[in-house]
Design a protein around this motif. Structure first.
Motif, PDB file in Angstrom:
ATOM      1  N   SER A  34     -22.458  68.859 -36.761  1.00  0.00           N
ATOM      2  CA  SER A  34     -22.962  68.571 -35.433  1.00  0.00           C
ATOM      3  C   SER A  34     -23.163  67.064 -35.309  1.00  0.00           C
ATOM      4  CB  SER A  34     -24.287  69.297 -35.196  1.00  0.00           C
ATOM      5  OG  SER A  34     -24.106  70.684 -35.243  1.00  0.00           O
ATOM      6  N   GLU A  38     -29.086  70.016 -36.109  1.00  0.00           N
ATOM      7  CA  GLU A  38     -29.127  71.355 -35.536  1.00  0.00           C
ATOM      8  C   GLU A  38     -30.551  71.904 -35.545  1.00  0.00           C
ATOM      9  OE1 GLU A  38     -26.425  73.945 -37.472  1.00  0.00           O
ATOM     10  OE2 GLU A  38     -24.652  72.722 -37.031  1.00  0.00           O
ATOM     11  N   ARG A  50     -28.528  78.625 -31.890  1.00  0.00           N
ATOM     12  CA  ARG A  50     -28.377  77.310 -32.500  1.00  0.00           C
ATOM     13  C   ARG A  50     -28.169  76.285 -31.389  1.00  0.00           C
ATOM     14  NH1 ARG A  50     -23.938  73.515 -32.010  1.00  0.00           N
ATOM     15  NH2 ARG A  50     -23.898  72.213 -33.856  1.00  0.00           N
ATOM     16  N   VAL A  52     -28.493  71.705 -30.335  1.00  0.00           N
ATOM     17  CA  VAL A  52     -28.692  70.318 -30.737  1.00  0.00           C
ATOM     18  C   VAL A  52     -29.429  69.589 -29.627  1.00  0.00           C
ATOM     19  CG1 VAL A  52     -26.691  70.236 -32.266  1.00  0.00           C
ATOM     20  CG2 VAL A  52     -26.436  69.605 -29.851  1.00  0.00           C
ATOM     21  N   SER A  70     -21.258  74.710 -28.264  1.00  0.00           N
ATOM     22  CA  SER A  70     -21.836  73.436 -27.837  1.00  0.00           C
ATOM     23  C   SER A  70     -20.981  72.230 -28.215  1.00  0.00           C
ATOM     24  CB  SER A  70     -23.242  73.268 -28.421  1.00  0.00           C
ATOM     25  OG  SER A  70     -23.217  73.345 -29.840  1.00  0.00           O
ATOM     26  N   HIS A  71     -20.040  72.396 -29.164  1.00  0.00           N
ATOM     27  CA  HIS A  71     -19.134  71.295 -29.483  1.00  0.00           C
ATOM     28  C   HIS A  71     -18.301  70.892 -28.270  1.00  0.00           C
ATOM     29  CE1 HIS A  71     -19.773  72.494 -33.796  1.00  0.00           C
ATOM     30  NE2 HIS A  71     -19.766  71.187 -33.912  1.00  0.00           N
ATOM     31  N   ASN A  74     -19.175  67.421 -26.954  1.00  0.00           N
ATOM     32  CA  ASN A  74     -19.319  66.310 -27.892  1.00  0.00           C
ATOM     33  C   ASN A  74     -18.855  64.966 -27.334  1.00  0.00           C
ATOM     34  OD1 ASN A  74     -20.454  67.957 -29.778  1.00  0.00           O
ATOM     35  ND2 ASN A  74     -18.888  67.665 -31.345  1.00  0.00           N
ATOM     36  N   ASP A  90     -25.459  76.853 -28.413  1.00  0.00           N
ATOM     37  CA  ASP A  90     -24.452  77.909 -28.529  1.00  0.00           C
ATOM     38  C   ASP A  90     -25.040  79.166 -27.897  1.00  0.00           C
ATOM     39  OD1 ASP A  90     -22.951  76.113 -29.974  1.00  0.00           O
ATOM     40  OD2 ASP A  90     -23.427  76.987 -31.929  1.00  0.00           O
TER      41      ASP A  90
END
Length: 321
Positions: A34, A38, A50, A52, A70-71, A74, A90
């Protein structure tokens, strides 16, 4: 059967390129670090969410689409972390959130998970940014908990308008595919072809480590019968809840200022729906002429150029009391 597979793979493909391919080395999805530490939240006594978090200031919560995680954000989180408190989670059953057997997956539960996350982080009001399914989740939070939503950014969002007959047929076919497609037989070629339903120019992403890593992770997931079955059950239940949702009947009552962003070449949710949503919600609308379903990833500079002025007066403002 390849067409059935492609319909299911197109659902997964929204997550196949989530992240920053120029900085993250080639690896499987499970090994992606991440970009921020996290954190975990227990929701519904069974679902571990999960997420961030980074930055300080007024909170922005980013909500990904179905099959992604959630990526997906980014490229966007660092852009806003300098002036805002940014959070990306997520959703239940996605990414590194858990997938317990028998969990009642739905966009309704995901919306309540977002509210639980706000409660957990002691956030009274936030800006919600949602793409595709994430846009529908943001709408549900705004409908049911209007006091928690400062503003909305809807990116190629589901749920804002009633589907026409042909789109209902296509969505029904996708639901059928998500239930019966033999994902264990999916080849790399089919997984890559599935991305053509999501991105305007997927070939431009080929060779990027993040894209290639997601392709491999998808194939690894499909090769594990237990994990594959749990993931497929989550996808079909979530998609069915999206198709059953009638949020479009209530969006006109949402009072939060709203920005609607769309890719003109979106195959998943046609750009015609953007006009209807914007008119119903009295929202600002911007459309990119050469973009598919995920503008925040495909054309991040354009995405930021639209969102920045919409949130400018909130930048550097302290957290909600």
């Amino acid at each position: 059967m390849p067409r059935v597979l492609l319909l299911s793979l197109s659902i997964l493909a929204a997550g196949c390129c989530s992240g920053r391919w120029d900085t993250i080395p080639e690896r499987s999805r499970e090994d992606f670090p991440s970009i921020y530490p996290e954190k975990r939240l227990l929701f519904d006594d069974a679902m571990e969410i999960r997420y961030v978090e980074a930055g300080q200031g007024f909170p922005i919560v980013f909500i990904h689409g179905i099959g992604a995680d959630s990526h997906q954000w980014n490229l966007n989180l660092p852009w806003y972390a300098g002036a805002f408190r940014v959070i990306a989670a997520d959703m239940p059953g996605h990414g590194k959130s858990s997938r317990p057997d028998g969990y009642p997956y739905s966009v309704d539960r995901s919306a309540e998970a977002v509210v639980a996350l706000l409660d957990h982080e002691k956030i009274d009001r936030a800006v919600l940014v949602g793409n595709s399914m994430g846009g529908l989740i943001a709408l549900l939070v705004a409908i049911r908990h209007p006091e928690r939503v400062e503003r909305l950014v809807l990116v190629d969002a589901a749920g804002g308008a009633e589907l026409g007959f042909l789109d209902q047929r296509l969505a029904g076919s996708a639901l059928f595919a998500s239930k019966v497609a033999p994902l264990g037989l999916a080849s790399e070629c089919l997984v890559r072809e599935g991305t053509s339903y999501v991105f305007e120019d997927p070939e431009s992403l080929e060779g990027n480590p993040i894209y290639e890593g997601y392709i491999r992770k998808t194939l690894l997931l499909f090769s594990d019968p237990g994990e594959r079955d749990r993931y497929q059950a989550m996808l079909s239940a979530t998609l069915e809840s999206i198709l059953d949702c009638e949020s479009y009947k209530q969006v006109g009552a949402i009072g939060a200022p709203t920005l609607v962003l769309w890719g003109e070449d979106d195959f998943i949710i046609d750009v015609d729906y953007a006009d209807e949503i914007a008119k119903t919600m009295h929202a600002k609308l911007a459309v990119h002429p050469e973009c598919g379903h995920v503008p925040s990833l495909e054309v991040p500079d354009w995405f930021h150029a639209q969102v920045d002025p919409f949130l400018a007066d909130l930048a550097h403002r302290g957290p909600t009391p």
